[in-house]
Design a protein around this motif. Structure first.
Motif, PDB file in Angstrom:
ATOM      1  N   HIS A  85       0.908  -1.330  -0.082  1.00  0.00           N
ATOM      2  CA  HIS A  85       0.013   0.030   0.021  1.00  0.00           C
ATOM      3  C   HIS A  85       1.051   1.184  -0.107  1.00  0.00           C
ATOM      4  O   HIS A  85       2.077   1.282   0.264  1.00  0.00           O
ATOM      5  N   GLU A  86       0.335   2.406  -0.596  1.00  0.00           N
ATOM      6  CA  GLU A  86       1.292   3.620  -0.434  1.00  0.00           C
ATOM      7  C   GLU A  86       1.453   3.899   1.108  1.00  0.00           C
ATOM      8  O   GLU A  86       0.704   3.784   1.805  1.00  0.00           O
ATOM      9  N   GLY A  87       2.653   4.399   1.319  1.00  0.00           N
ATOM     10  CA  GLY A  87       3.031   4.682   2.555  1.00  0.00           C
ATOM     11  C   GLY A  87       4.015   3.469   2.964  1.00  0.00           C
ATOM     12  O   GLY A  87       4.740   3.170   2.325  1.00  0.00           O
ATOM     13  N   GLU A  88       4.102   3.542   4.199  1.00  0.00           N
ATOM     14  CA  GLU A  88       4.947   2.620   4.986  1.00  0.00           C
ATOM     15  C   GLU A  88       4.626   1.133   4.949  1.00  0.00           C
ATOM     16  O   GLU A  88       3.463   0.966   5.135  1.00  0.00           O
ATOM     17  N   ASN A  89       5.460   0.191   4.503  1.00  0.00           N
ATOM     18  CA  ASN A  89       5.525  -1.346   4.361  1.00  0.00           C
ATOM     19  C   ASN A  89       6.379  -1.826   5.250  1.00  0.00           C
ATOM     20  O   ASN A  89       7.388  -1.164   5.377  1.00  0.00           O
ATOM     21  N   ARG A  90       6.021  -3.019   5.562  1.00  0.00           N
ATOM     22  CA  ARG A  90       7.233  -3.899   6.401  1.00  0.00           C
ATOM     23  C   ARG A  90       7.294  -5.310   5.751  1.00  0.00           C
ATOM     24  O   ARG A  90       6.168  -5.905   5.339  1.00  0.00           O
ATOM     25  N   ILE A  91       8.490  -5.545   5.557  1.00  0.00           N
ATOM     26  CA  ILE A  91       8.750  -7.026   5.011  1.00  0.00           C
ATOM     27  C   ILE A  91       9.603  -7.709   6.147  1.00  0.00           C
ATOM     28  O   ILE A  91      10.637  -7.041   6.687  1.00  0.00           O
ATOM     29  N   GLU A  92       9.039  -8.907   6.562  1.00  0.00           N
ATOM     30  CA  GLU A  92       9.782  -9.668   7.216  1.00  0.00           C
ATOM     31  C   GLU A  92      10.234 -11.211   6.646  1.00  0.00           C
ATOM     32  O   GLU A  92       9.192 -11.812   6.287  1.00  0.00           O
ATOM     33  N   ILE A  93      11.134 -11.589   6.748  1.00  0.00           N
ATOM     34  CA  ILE A  93      11.638 -13.042   6.227  1.00  0.00           C
ATOM     35  C   ILE A  93      12.169 -13.816   7.526  1.00  0.00           C
ATOM     36  O   ILE A  93      12.935 -13.628   8.185  1.00  0.00           O
ATOM     37  N   TRP A  94      11.177 -15.011   7.749  1.00  0.00           N
ATOM     38  CA  TRP A  94      11.737 -15.810   8.994  1.00  0.00           C
ATOM     39  C   TRP A  94      12.557 -16.930   8.284  1.00  0.00           C
ATOM     40  O   TRP A  94      12.416 -17.450   7.079  1.00  0.00           O
ATOM     41  N   LEU A  95      13.540 -17.327   8.926  1.00  0.00           N
ATOM     42  CA  LEU A  95      14.567 -18.147   8.666  1.00  0.00           C
ATOM     43  C   LEU A  95      14.893 -19.133   9.685  1.00  0.00           C
ATOM     44  O   LEU A  95      14.899 -19.025  10.759  1.00  0.00           O
ATOM     45  N   ALA A  96      15.266 -20.462   9.138  1.00  0.00           N
ATOM     46  CA  ALA A  96      15.423 -21.517  10.101  1.00  0.00           C
ATOM     47  C   ALA A  96      16.206 -22.667   9.359  1.00  0.00           C
ATOM     48  O   ALA A  96      16.929 -22.208   8.060  1.00  0.00           O
ATOM     49  N   ASP A  97      17.013 -23.381   9.892  1.00  0.00           N
ATOM     50  CA  ASP A  97      18.072 -24.204   9.656  1.00  0.00           C
ATOM     51  C   ASP A  97      17.891 -24.911   8.186  1.00  0.00           C
ATOM     52  O   ASP A  97      18.715 -25.012   7.322  1.00  0.00           O
ATOM     53  N   GLY A  98      16.705 -25.599   8.289  1.00  0.00           N
ATOM     54  CA  GLY A  98      16.560 -26.433   6.929  1.00  0.00           C
ATOM     55  C   GLY A  98      17.370 -27.507   6.671  1.00  0.00           C
ATOM     56  O   GLY A  98      18.462 -28.211   7.777  1.00  0.00           O
ATOM     57  N   TRP A  99      17.641 -27.965   5.489  1.00  0.00           N
ATOM     58  CA  TRP A  99      18.571 -28.857   5.127  1.00  0.00           C
ATOM     59  C   TRP A  99      19.910 -28.314   5.097  1.00  0.00           C
ATOM     60  O   TRP A  99      20.969 -29.142   5.162  1.00  0.00           O
ATOM     61  N   PHE A 100      19.936 -26.931   4.874  1.00  0.00           N
ATOM     62  CA  PHE A 100      21.325 -26.246   4.801  1.00  0.00           C
ATOM     63  C   PHE A 100      22.258 -26.577   5.750  1.00  0.00           C
ATOM     64  O   PHE A 100      23.340 -26.965   5.880  1.00  0.00           O
ATOM     65  N   ARG A 101      21.692 -26.548   7.075  1.00  0.00           N
ATOM     66  CA  ARG A 101      22.475 -26.761   8.468  1.00  0.00           C
ATOM     67  C   ARG A 101      22.098 -27.632   9.422  1.00  0.00           C
ATOM     68  O   ARG A 101      22.893 -27.791  10.580  1.00  0.00           O
ATOM     69  N   SER A 102      20.798 -28.139   9.443  1.00  0.00           N
ATOM     70  CA  SER A 102      20.241 -28.819  10.524  1.00  0.00           C
ATOM     71  C   SER A 102      20.910 -30.275  10.288  1.00  0.00           C
ATOM     72  O   SER A 102      21.322 -30.815   9.114  1.00  0.00           O
ATOM     73  N   GLN A 103      20.941 -31.080  11.194  1.00  0.00           N
ATOM     74  CA  GLN A 103      21.261 -32.627  10.915  1.00  0.00           C
ATOM     75  C   GLN A 103      20.711 -33.254   9.577  1.00  0.00           C
ATOM     76  O   GLN A 103      19.768 -33.257   9.522  1.00  0.00           O
ATOM     77  N   ILE A 104      21.990 -33.769   9.000  1.00  0.00           N
ATOM     78  CA  ILE A 104      21.650 -34.813   7.912  1.00  0.00           C
ATOM     79  C   ILE A 104      22.556 -35.885   8.288  1.00  0.00           C
ATOM     80  O   ILE A 104      23.595 -35.970   8.639  1.00  0.00           O
ATOM     81  N   MET A 105      22.194 -36.905   7.369  1.00  0.00           N
ATOM     82  CA  MET A 105      22.785 -38.240   7.852  1.00  0.00           C
ATOM     83  C   MET A 105      22.619 -38.897   9.255  1.00  0.00           C
ATOM     84  O   MET A 105      21.822 -38.343   9.898  1.00  0.00           O
ATOM     85  N   TRP A 106      23.037 -39.858   9.452  1.00  0.00           N
ATOM     86  CA  TRP A 106      22.740 -40.756  10.682  1.00  0.00           C
ATOM     87  C   TRP A 106      23.786 -41.000  11.624  1.00  0.00           C
ATOM     88  O   TRP A 106      25.107 -40.963  11.372  1.00  0.00           O
ATOM     89  N   GLY A 107      23.641 -41.718  12.773  1.00  0.00           N
ATOM     90  CA  GLY A 107      24.457 -42.366  13.591  1.00  0.00           C
ATOM     91  C   GLY A 107      25.640 -41.290  14.379  1.00  0.00           C
ATOM     92  O   GLY A 107      25.125 -40.183  14.520  1.00  0.00           O
ATOM     93  N   ALA A 108      26.485 -41.772  14.871  1.00  0.00           N
ATOM     94  CA  ALA A 108      27.526 -40.891  15.447  1.00  0.00           C
ATOM     95  C   ALA A 108      28.215 -40.050  14.463  1.00  0.00           C
ATOM     96  O   ALA A 108      28.633 -38.876  15.094  1.00  0.00           O
ATOM     97  N   ASN A 109      28.191 -40.183  13.224  1.00  0.00           N
ATOM     98  CA  ASN A 109      28.677 -39.255  12.214  1.00  0.00           C
ATOM     99  C   ASN A 109      27.958 -38.355  11.523  1.00  0.00           C
ATOM    100  O   ASN A 109      28.001 -37.831  10.537  1.00  0.00           O
ATOM    101  N   ALA A 110      26.544 -38.250  11.970  1.00  0.00           N
ATOM    102  CA  ALA A 110      25.504 -37.178  11.645  1.00  0.00           C
ATOM    103  C   ALA A 110      26.415 -35.809  11.517  1.00  0.00           C
ATOM    104  O   ALA A 110      27.082 -35.375  12.207  1.00  0.00           O
ATOM    105  N   ILE A 111      25.820 -35.374  10.227  1.00  0.00           N
ATOM    106  CA  ILE A 111      26.573 -34.042   9.920  1.00  0.00           C
ATOM    107  C   ILE A 111      25.484 -32.883  10.044  1.00  0.00           C
ATOM    108  O   ILE A 111      24.409 -32.915   9.848  1.00  0.00           O
ATOM    109  N   SER A 112      26.013 -31.844  10.931  1.00  0.00           N
ATOM    110  CA  SER A 112      25.459 -30.503  11.056  1.00  0.00           C
ATOM    111  C   SER A 112      26.012 -29.493  10.251  1.00  0.00           C
ATOM    112  O   SER A 112      27.245 -29.612   9.799  1.00  0.00           O
ATOM    113  N   ASN A 113      25.513 -28.488   9.704  1.00  0.00           N
ATOM    114  CA  ASN A 113      26.264 -27.248   9.258  1.00  0.00           C
ATOM    115  C   ASN A 113      26.794 -27.930   7.835  1.00  0.00           C
ATOM    116  O   ASN A 113      27.932 -27.554   7.328  1.00  0.00           O
TER     117      ASN A 113
END
Length: 779
Positions: free
Chosen positions: A96-124
């Motif tokens: 709308h005309e005038g002031e607006n606000r944009i907000e982007i929520w961010l989470a770990d996802g595949w990019f850095r949350s755990q992937i693979m399994w066991g003792a060698n599970a990979i984060s980041n």
């Protein structure tokens, strides 16, 4: 950027004024999710404004408090060091005309949350900083862009991960700024338009049953269908009360909740109420595979409504198959549900445990069925680009893609190079060519194909491949993974690794010769044609006795050898008899694993042994397709014996109940039973090979497929020995009649129909008699 970056680059995405910014409020993997935000002014109508947006991690965007779009798990999953997708949304109505606000929520996802399994599970795995890049453009003007002036803060999402699930504290108001942002060094050339359809909600499924768990007071909900997705619920109660939702695919004895097969994946949702009225919650940045939900409430709260929400990258069915057998109809439906649940951004093995990886072997055996049931052209093309990005310098194709082990080989060394799995780089492009006439994907993947086939030759420096026995060694193969052996006191024969590897060595080399010819590479065509001939000769010498018996005398060896024409003519009849004996000696039970199962019934039908194929397909004991249906399965199992007849759960350390690989049998239903298949001479269904295989146990049959040229439809019915076969071909398509020896003389629309006759677009009424196979066992 990895050594293959830019090789899979999609042409000229766009110029960006924005920068990749990371929230300084972020405290690293496993910490509360963060947001970046800014205010901006609009001084004139911006009805055509477009938002371009992407992220490291997962994002969800809000403009003036309203969610942008309906896509889930954006920007999606790719090899993020090779390319990251961006999305585009029309956002004019949100401004709308005038002031607006944009907000982007961010989470770990595949990019850095755990992937693979066991003792060698990979984060980041791909990085340790979540971040966003976005800009809103209206005509030539950039209304707002991510830069150093943005602000950040943490969110009510206190923890989120693909395997973890999500924790949400509704007492915390979103949008509370606490920090600034940091502009990250970022190669803008990594950003490409999203390459396939977005992940979307398919449907919300209400519970079919509920009960109190003995001893705990928790409520277990049965949604009646195993899905990939999440639980959505509405709750009322006091501030600070908690709702814990855990997920499972199966139940133990006495309907006990059992999710041991999730291994280290917590896969739970924890919601803390704000209080003061009905609150509806669904997770934003994760998904689970489940049929059952166990709901535990701490404090004063009550569930008012609850649903399982199925999600997928494939929103629309493009094929269907129904028969007179309700068990078979359920099997087809189970395959559809497993494809939906496992086609979330990439073709995964399973949606529930600490894995959810793009296994190349699973994808290559299922790709033809996938393309019958849905439009998978862009989805699989995107996946192949990840496979190419993961290809090793020596040509080995990874076991999974996107492949975390490529960036972290210290945890999972040698996670590439298995025949049957790596052959995805040849066989999936070929499938896309057959189904969609997609010659471009053949050219795009050709060099990777050549490097793969040369790698396989190099394992043993010759036509016979002799893989090492130990995991992680160069050229290790999974063989015919999970091939059943029957009674362990007297196990049935299984294929040897050398035979399995050499079979696939021939299959890919032979396909590559043809692909090189189509791509205008005569030197490659000649080299691979000669090599395929050498492998063919060596295979016969090494694995076929003078009596026509294959060396390992197992169903997989015979099925793959016959299906791909590796049995010399002089041995054909004897080998056919031996093949038949392996099936009959097993009491028509399946003796094949991941690579043998898709070939088993097509090979029997190719040999005219349709009634033998029918007995294998319709038998209802383990191992068999219909056994799992009778056990109540609503999706395809990973293991034939995943649940014992008494309900006992087998080996929860590796047991998925939503694994599409064995659903590859649906290719046989369309191509052999319904009798329609794409013709490689005129791909993309410009010509359809019409080869009906009516089976009395499936009578009647109806099938349809939305091809690139329109709907193909078939239905047939058997009365006595007479078959009425109705076929509809779309405009721009033709059929070629290729009857099996079981079919008597045919009439099409009242006129004689000879083998090789061309059927024009339109509807055809074809009639023929059915010659049953002669009874008795092979000698």
């Amino acid at each position: 950027m990895n050594m293959h970056a830019n090789r899979t680059r999609i042409a000229a995405a766009r110029d960006w004024a924005a920068r990749m910014i990371a929230p300084l409020a972020d405290q690293g993997v496993g910490s509360p999710a963060s947001f970046v935000a800014t205010a901006f002014s609009v001084t004139e109508p911006a009805g055509e404004a477009q938002l371009f947006i992407s992220a490291q991690g997962l994002y969800r965007c809000f403009i003036n408090g309203i969610r942008v779009g309906q896509d889930l798990l954006t920007p999606g999953l790719t090899n993020y060091d090779d390319r990251i997708a961006f999305q585009r949304y029309a956002v004019g109505p949100l401004l709308h005309e005038g002031e607006n606000r944009i907000e982007i929520w961010l989470a770990d996802g595949w990019f850095r949350s755990q992937i693979m399994w066991g003792a060698n599970a990979i984060s980041n795995c791909w990085g340790d900083r979540i971040a966003a890049i976005a800009e809103i453009v209206s005509g030539p003007s950039v209304l707002v862009k991510t830069d150093e002036a943005w602000q950040s803060g943490t969110l009510p999402i206190r923890q989120s991960g693909i395997y973890f699930g999500e924790t949400y504290d509704a007492r915390i108001a979103p949008g509370q700024v606490s920090h600034g942002v940091e502009v990250l060094p970022f190669d803008i050339r990594l950003l490409v338009p999203h390459e396939t359809a977005p992940v979307r909600v398919l449907e919300a499924i209400a519970p079919v049953d509920r009960w109190q768990e003995a001893g705990s007071g928790a409520t277990i909900y049965d949604f009646g269908q195993n899905v990939g997705g999440f639980v959505r619920f509405t709750v009322t109660g006091e501030a600070g009360a908690e709702v814990l939702i855990e997920h499972s695919e199966v139940l133990g004895p006495q309907r006990a909740f059992d999710n041991r097969n999730y291994r280290t994946a917590k896969a739970s949702l924890r919601y803390i109420l704000a209080g003061g009225g009905p609150e509806t919650y669904e997770p934003m940045f994760t998904f689970q595979g489940f049929r059952y939900a166990r709901v535990t409430i701490k404090g004063q709260a009550r569930i008012e409504a609850i649903h399982a929400v199925a999600i997928s990258s494939l929103a629309e069915l493009k094929g269907g198959f129904s028969t007179g057998s309700e068990l078979v109809n359920r099997l087809v439906l189970n395959t559809i549900w497993s494809q939906r649940a496992n086609f979330i951004e990439i073709p995964t093995d399973c949606p529930q445990r600490d894995e959810r990886l793009g296994w190349t072997g699973d994808a290559q055996v299922f790709a033809p069925t996938a393309c019958w049931l849905a439009d998978c052209q862009s989805f699989l093309r995107k996946y192949l680009r990840d496979v190419m990005a993961d290809q090793r310098p020596d040509g080995a194709i990874p076991h999974v893609s996107p492949d975390p082990t490529r960036l972290h080989p210290e945890h999972f060394p040698g996670f590439a190079g298995s025949t049957g799995w790596g052959d995805a780089i040849v066989l999936i492009p070929w499938t896309l060519y057959l189904h969609y006439g997609d010659k471009a994907i053949l050219s795009e993947c050709l060099d990777a194909m050549i490097r793969w086939v040369d790698f396989v030759w190099s394992i043993s420096d010759g036509p016979i491949v002799r893989p090492p026995a130990n995991w992680g060694e160069r050229g290790f193969t999974f063989g015919d993974w999970l091939q059943p052996v029957g009674d362990n006191r007297k196990p049935r024969p299984t294929i040897g690794d050398d035979c399995a590897a050499t079979l696939y060595h021939f299959i890919s080399t032979n396909h590559l010769a043809r692909i090189a010819g189509l791509c205008g590479r005569p030197e490659v065509e000649a080299r691979m044609t000669a090599r395929a001939a050498e492998i063919w000769t060596a295979f016969a010498h090494e694995f076929i006795t003078p009596a026509g018996r294959l060396a390992h005398h197992d169903q997989t060896s015979y099925a793959l050898a016959f299906l791909h024409d590796l049995v010399p003519e002089q041995h054909a009849e004897a080998a056919k008899a031996h093949f038949r004996r392996t099936v009959e000696d097993a009491d028509f039970k399946i003796g094949t694993g991941f690579i043998g199962t898709p070939a088993l019934l097509p090979a029997l039908s190719k040999l005219g042994l349709d009634e033998l194929a029918e007995k294998v397909f319709l038998q209802e004991e383990v191992p068999g397709w219909l056994y799992q249906v009778k056990q109540g399965a609503t999706s395809i199992w990973e293991r034939w014996d995943a649940i014992a007849p008494d309900g006992t759960i087998y080996d929860p350390d590796m047991n998925s109940y939503n694994h599409y690989a064995y659903g590859a049998v649906c290719q046989w239903l369309f191509e052999s039973v319904a009798g329609i298949k794409p013709d490689p001479q005129k791909p993309g269904f410009a010509r359809v090979i019409v080869s009906p295989g009516p089976l009395r146990g499936l009578n009647p049959v109806s099938a349809w497929h939305e091809s690139p040229r329109g709907r193909i439809a078939v239905d047939w019915s058997i009365e006595g020995d007479e078959v009425r076969y109705r076929l509809v071909l779309p405009q721009g398509s033709e059929g070629i009649f290729a009857p099996s020896p079981r079919l008597g003389p045919a009439l099409a629309d009242g006129q004689p129909l000879a083998p090789g006759a061309i059927l024009a677009a339109g509807a055809h009424d074809i009639r023929f008699s059915l010659r049953d196979e002669a009874p008795g066992r092979a000698g």
